[in-house]
Design a protein around this motif. Structure first.
Motif, short mmCIF file in Angstrom:
data_model
loop_
_atom_site.label_atom_id
_atom_site.label_comp_id
_atom_site.label_asym_id
_atom_site.label_seq_id
_atom_site.Cartn_x
_atom_site.Cartn_y
_atom_site.Cartn_z
N ASN A 53 36.74 46.14 43.07
CA ASN A 53 37.96 46.54 42.39
C ASN A 53 37.94 48.06 42.35
OD1 ASN A 53 39.53 47.32 39.77
ND2 ASN A 53 40.22 45.28 40.35
N ALA A 99 32.30 42.94 43.08
CA ALA A 99 32.62 41.56 42.73
C ALA A 99 31.35 40.87 42.25
CB ALA A 99 33.20 40.83 43.93
N HIS A 105 43.75 36.35 37.67
CA HIS A 105 42.36 36.41 37.27
C HIS A 105 42.11 37.56 36.29
CE1 HIS A 105 42.59 39.06 40.80
NE2 HIS A 105 41.79 39.81 40.09
N GLN A 112 35.91 38.37 37.52
CA GLN A 112 35.71 38.57 38.95
C GLN A 112 34.85 39.79 39.29
OE1 GLN A 112 39.26 38.43 41.28
NE2 GLN A 112 38.14 38.21 43.16
N TYR A 113 34.89 40.84 38.45
CA TYR A 113 34.19 42.08 38.77
C TYR A 113 33.21 42.44 37.67
CZ TYR A 113 37.95 42.36 42.14
OH TYR A 113 38.83 42.07 43.14
N ASP A 117 30.54 37.80 42.74
CA ASP A 117 30.05 36.79 43.68
C ASP A 117 29.23 37.36 44.84
OD1 ASP A 117 31.94 37.92 45.37
OD2 ASP A 117 33.21 36.14 45.48
#
Length: 140
Positions: free
Chosen positions: A113, A105, A27, A32-33, A107
């Motif tokens: 991270n 993140a 990814h 993602q972050y 989401d």
């Protein structure tokens, strides 16, 4: 003459099936972050997963609003990146108290991270070797 045709056909079928099988793609950090959502978490380490492609540590953090303890997953760089930064497999263990800086993140999960980790007992600060570490540190 039939054997070369069969071989070519079989090779083609295997190639198509291999290409169609799901793979675990690596990814991208910005997917993602969110570097614009920095977070600092302080808590007790509950688990360390020293595996490829990324090391994860899990910490129990008291929720500021409810007081309930929640477990966070913190993604770091890979084992080789951390070894180059001076980490050892036992640099961080269950029950260590740590303070972690990182990026949330996208989401909304309890995943971040990590960019750096401070061992609360000693004050030692270690870089987390994450893919977003340099970019996140520059933007902060």
């Amino acid at each position: 003459m039939k054997t070369p045709i069969r071989t070519a056909l079989l090779t083609s079928i295997v190639g198509v099936l291999a290409a169609a099988s799901p793979s675990h793609a690596h990814h991208s950090f910005p997917v993602q972050y969110d570097v614009s959502k920095p977070i600092t978490l302080t808590g007790k380490v509950t688990k360390v997963e020293w595996t490829n492609p990324h090391i994860f540590i899990y910490i129990d953090v008291p929720d500021e609003q409810t007081g309930a303890v929640v477990n966070w997953a913190l993604e770091m760089g890979g084992p080789n990146a951390l070894l180059r930064l001076g980490w050892k497999r036992d640099s961080i263990k269950a029950d260590d108290l740590v303070s972690v800086e990182g990026s949330l993140a996208r989401d909304g999960s309890r995943l971040a991270n990590a960019t750096s980790i401070v061992m609360v007992a000693t004050g030692q600060k270690m870089l987390a070797g994450s893919s977003g570490g340099a970019a996140a540190a520059e933007e902060r």
